[in-house]
Design a protein around this motif. Structure first.
Motif, PDB file in Angstrom:
ATOM      1  N   THR A  39      -1.044  39.456 -14.306  1.00 39.66           N
ATOM      2  CA  THR A  39       0.349  39.061 -14.050  1.00 39.66           C
ATOM      3  C   THR A  39       1.300  40.249 -14.164  1.00 39.66           C
ATOM      4  O   THR A  39       2.322  40.289 -13.465  1.00 39.66           O
ATOM      5  CB  THR A  39       0.797  37.942 -15.010  1.00 39.66           C
ATOM      6  OG1 THR A  39       0.627  38.367 -16.364  1.00 39.66           O
ATOM      7  CG2 THR A  39       0.010  36.669 -14.776  1.00 39.66           C
ATOM      8  N   ILE A  40       0.961  41.229 -15.024  1.00 44.18           N
ATOM      9  CA  ILE A  40       1.794  42.438 -15.092  1.00 44.18           C
ATOM     10  C   ILE A  40       1.728  43.185 -13.760  1.00 44.18           C
ATOM     11  O   ILE A  40       2.750  43.604 -13.204  1.00 44.18           O
ATOM     12  CB  ILE A  40       1.343  43.341 -16.255  1.00 44.18           C
ATOM     13  CG1 ILE A  40       1.811  42.751 -17.595  1.00 44.18           C
ATOM     14  CG2 ILE A  40       1.899  44.765 -16.092  1.00 44.18           C
ATOM     15  CD1 ILE A  40       1.283  43.489 -18.809  1.00 44.18           C
ATOM     16  N   ILE A  41       0.512  43.354 -13.209  1.00 45.78           N
ATOM     17  CA  ILE A  41       0.379  44.079 -11.936  1.00 45.78           C
ATOM     18  C   ILE A  41       0.993  43.282 -10.793  1.00 45.78           C
ATOM     19  O   ILE A  41       1.840  43.797 -10.043  1.00 45.78           O
ATOM     20  CB  ILE A  41      -1.101  44.391 -11.638  1.00 45.78           C
ATOM     21  CG1 ILE A  41      -1.691  45.309 -12.703  1.00 45.78           C
ATOM     22  CG2 ILE A  41      -1.234  45.054 -10.262  1.00 45.78           C
ATOM     23  CD1 ILE A  41      -3.177  45.578 -12.549  1.00 45.78           C
ATOM     24  N   VAL A  42       0.572  42.024 -10.642  1.00 47.84           N
ATOM     25  CA  VAL A  42       1.085  41.205  -9.542  1.00 47.84           C
ATOM     26  C   VAL A  42       2.593  41.015  -9.674  1.00 47.84           C
ATOM     27  O   VAL A  42       3.345  41.123  -8.702  1.00 47.84           O
ATOM     28  CB  VAL A  42       0.376  39.836  -9.498  1.00 47.84           C
ATOM     29  CG1 VAL A  42       1.015  38.933  -8.459  1.00 47.84           C
ATOM     30  CG2 VAL A  42      -1.106  40.014  -9.193  1.00 47.84           C
ATOM     31  N   GLY A  43       3.038  40.756 -10.907  1.00 47.97           N
ATOM     32  CA  GLY A  43       4.466  40.550 -11.123  1.00 47.97           C
ATOM     33  C   GLY A  43       5.291  41.784 -10.866  1.00 47.97           C
ATOM     34  O   GLY A  43       6.435  41.695 -10.410  1.00 47.97           O
ATOM     35  N   SER A  44       4.737  42.960 -11.140  1.00 51.36           N
ATOM     36  CA  SER A  44       5.455  44.213 -10.897  1.00 51.36           C
ATOM     37  C   SER A  44       5.441  44.571  -9.407  1.00 51.36           C
ATOM     38  O   SER A  44       6.426  45.094  -8.874  1.00 51.36           O
ATOM     39  CB  SER A  44       4.834  45.357 -11.706  1.00 51.36           C
ATOM     40  OG  SER A  44       4.911  45.098 -13.087  1.00 51.36           O
ATOM     41  N   ILE A  45       4.326  44.314  -8.730  1.00 53.84           N
ATOM     42  CA  ILE A  45       4.244  44.622  -7.294  1.00 53.84           C
ATOM     43  C   ILE A  45       5.129  43.675  -6.498  1.00 53.84           C
ATOM     44  O   ILE A  45       5.984  44.103  -5.712  1.00 53.84           O
ATOM     45  CB  ILE A  45       2.790  44.524  -6.787  1.00 53.84           C
ATOM     46  CG1 ILE A  45       1.912  45.577  -7.435  1.00 53.84           C
ATOM     47  CG2 ILE A  45       2.753  44.678  -5.260  1.00 53.84           C
ATOM     48  CD1 ILE A  45       0.447  45.503  -7.029  1.00 53.84           C
ATOM     49  N   ILE A  46       4.906  42.365  -6.674  1.00 52.75           N
ATOM     50  CA  ILE A  46       5.673  41.391  -5.887  1.00 52.75           C
ATOM     51  C   ILE A  46       7.021  41.211  -6.553  1.00 52.75           C
ATOM     52  O   ILE A  46       7.218  40.342  -7.400  1.00 52.75           O
ATOM     53  CB  ILE A  46       4.932  40.040  -5.781  1.00 52.75           C
ATOM     54  CG1 ILE A  46       3.540  40.238  -5.196  1.00 52.75           C
ATOM     55  CG2 ILE A  46       5.714  39.072  -4.904  1.00 52.75           C
ATOM     56  CD1 ILE A  46       2.708  38.973  -5.132  1.00 52.75           C
ATOM     57  N   GLY A  47       7.933  42.067  -6.206  1.00 57.34           N
ATOM     58  CA  GLY A  47       9.288  41.971  -6.721  1.00 57.34           C
ATOM     59  C   GLY A  47      10.231  41.725  -5.567  1.00 57.34           C
ATOM     60  O   GLY A  47      10.453  40.601  -5.130  1.00 57.34           O
TER      61      GLY A  47
END
Length: 483
Positions: A39-47
């Motif tokens: 979620t850190i990676i996906v949440g940071s990418i999909i902004g």
């Protein structure tokens, strides 16, 4: 170096200001598992990227099919970079990500210049871009027929940054909980758009998928990668919090693989969905592509997409702020940033001073609301830095073959990545010398800063006393202690 490097607090001989009742060891705690890593990676990418970058990519490529190709290539490029970072992250397990890889491999000067570019341009500027996108979509409900006032957009973006700075200062678990919740919300929004696109394809809405007007200028194609890769920016952010992972050897490679594949598929299908409904002029003329898509497809329920997008970008700001503060913290632990940034809030166990500084710098970039100009500055600095970090991989293989490597990638991947990085940094310098020139100047301002504040060790006594007293005052105000 055995792959288990840890930071020691700087200036250990100085008196520490720690409350008498504080018995628990002060430091960052390991609280991130595989799900939180994803979620850190996906949440940071999909902004904000997927909601604003389609227009930027299309503008430079000219045709829908070529723009889709850029989106897929950007995803593959990010996968290769993430694969290389997985080896580096497990080899040098310190907070700070690629900054620490460059520092340990290429020395303190290059490491500081990388830190300077990331801290002064890339991270705060990226937070500002995502916060501005949050604000644009949030006020869209109140200004459905016209563009919202620029001042209101910037004020709302500032409020977003301040709220999330407070959350990240107060509790790491709060920050990761916000990341989890808003990551699921943004994926739901994109899945709704993708499902609509599948229905549209079933109805035969394929008239926009052509190669008509494809750009032949190679410099413009290279510039299109800036917008595409900006949308994928964040794939390396988990590397910045490795000491806070419960099981990095198992979870880091898995989190990277799951997240990058998921994001690439979602981005490609989302763009296809947009183009089943919106023509080239409509995409180019919209600052909020998802909102325009919703207005055409969902009628009275169109307000739901701006809400989901606002939630998506809110989570994106949180993820970038969470990981960026660890970069400032890492730089301070190495003695290349002010000592106060290496300190932890004693009751909350968060790097509060670093979070506050990141937030203040991000607020400073709100002086400009030109998102695409900000993206160009970020793109140039980002890919020079990441290319240098990937260069560390073959260099360390040659210099230190004895170091423990839980993961070992084929050297063809970093070589291909470095070549591609040279292409997407050199070509835009020729195409847009003004923007890249400004980026170079900002980066080079770090040279005198390094020699004056980092390399110059024997400073006059009055300067050292001033710095020490300032550090102690801020330390007492924020109730922080060296980790």
């Amino acid at each position: 170096m055995d792959g288990k490097g840890e930071y020691e607090p700087v200036n250990k001989d100085k008196k520490k200001i720690v409350p008498m009742e504080e018995e628990e060891q002060v430091g960052l705690k390991a609280s991130i598992g595989l799900v939180q890593g994803c979620t850190i990676i996906v949440g940071s990418i999909i902004g904000s990227g997927i909601f604003i970058a389609p227009g930027g990519v299309l503008k430079q490529t000219g045709s829908v099919n070529m723009s889709l190709g850029i989106w897929i290539l950007s995803g593959l490029f990010s996968m290769v970079g993430a694969y290389c970072y997985a080896e580096l992250g497990l080899l040098i397990r310190k907070p700070g990500g690629d900054y620490t890889y460059i520092l340990d491999t290429l020395g303190p000067f290059i490491g500081f210049i990388r830190l300077w570019a990331e801290c002064l341009i890339v991270r705060p500027c990226t937070i500002t871009i995502v916060a501005l996108t949050f604000a644009k979509y949030s006020v869209k409900l109140m200004f459905p027929e016209c563009e919202p006032p620029d001042e209101s957009v910037r004020i709302l973006a500032a409020v977003c940054i301040c709220i999330l700075a407070f959350v990240n200062c107060w509790e790491v678990k709060w920050a990761t909980a916000v990341q989890d919740i808003f990551t699921y919300a943004k994926l739901l929004a994109l899945f709704i758009i993708i499902a609509t696109g599948i229905v549209q394809l079933g109805r035969g809405q394929t008239q926009n998928f052509t190669w008509d007007d494809t750009e032949t200028d190679i410099t413009k194609i290279a510039l299109s990668f800036y917008s595409g890769l900006f949308a994928y920016n964040g794939w390396n952010y988990l590397n910045f919090v490795i000491p806070e992972m419960k099981d990095p050897v198992n979870d880091l490679p898995k989190a990277i693989a799951i997240s990058i594949v998921l994001v690439t598929v979602v981005y490609t299908l989302t763009n296809i969905a947009f183009y089943t409904t919106l023509s080239v002029p409509e995409v180019l003329g919209s600052e909020a592509v998802a909102a325009t898509f919703a207005e055409v497809m969902y009628g009275p329920m169109a307000f739901m997409i701006p809400i989901f997008v606002a939630m998506s970008t809110f989570g994106g700001v949180n993820g970038i702020l969470l990981t960026s503060s660890r970069l400032f913290y890492a730089g301070a632990c190495e003695g290349q940033m002010p000592e106060i940034l290496s300190m932890i809030q004693v009751s909350k166990m968060t790097p509060a001073p670093a979070v506050i500084v990141v937030a203040l710098l991000s607020l400073g970039y709100l002086c400009s609301s030109d998102i695409f100009a900000l993206i160009n500055y970020v793109g140039f600095a980002t890919w020079i830095s990441i290319g240098l970090a990937v260069l560390c991989l073959p260099w360390l293989r040659w210099k230190h073959p004895e170091w423990n490597r839980p993961l070992k990638v084929n050297l063809i991947f970093p070589i291909l990545y470095i070549i591609a990085t040279i292409f997407i940094t050199i070509v835009p310098m020729i195409a847009k010398p003004k923007e890249t020139g400004i980026g170079v100047v900002i980066i080079l301002t770090g040279v005198p800063v390094y020699f004056l504040f980092v390399a110059w060790r024997n400073k006059p006594v009055f300067i050292r006393k001033f710095l020490d007293s300032t550090t102690k005052i801020i330390q007492q105000l924020l109730m922080t202690s060296p980790s």
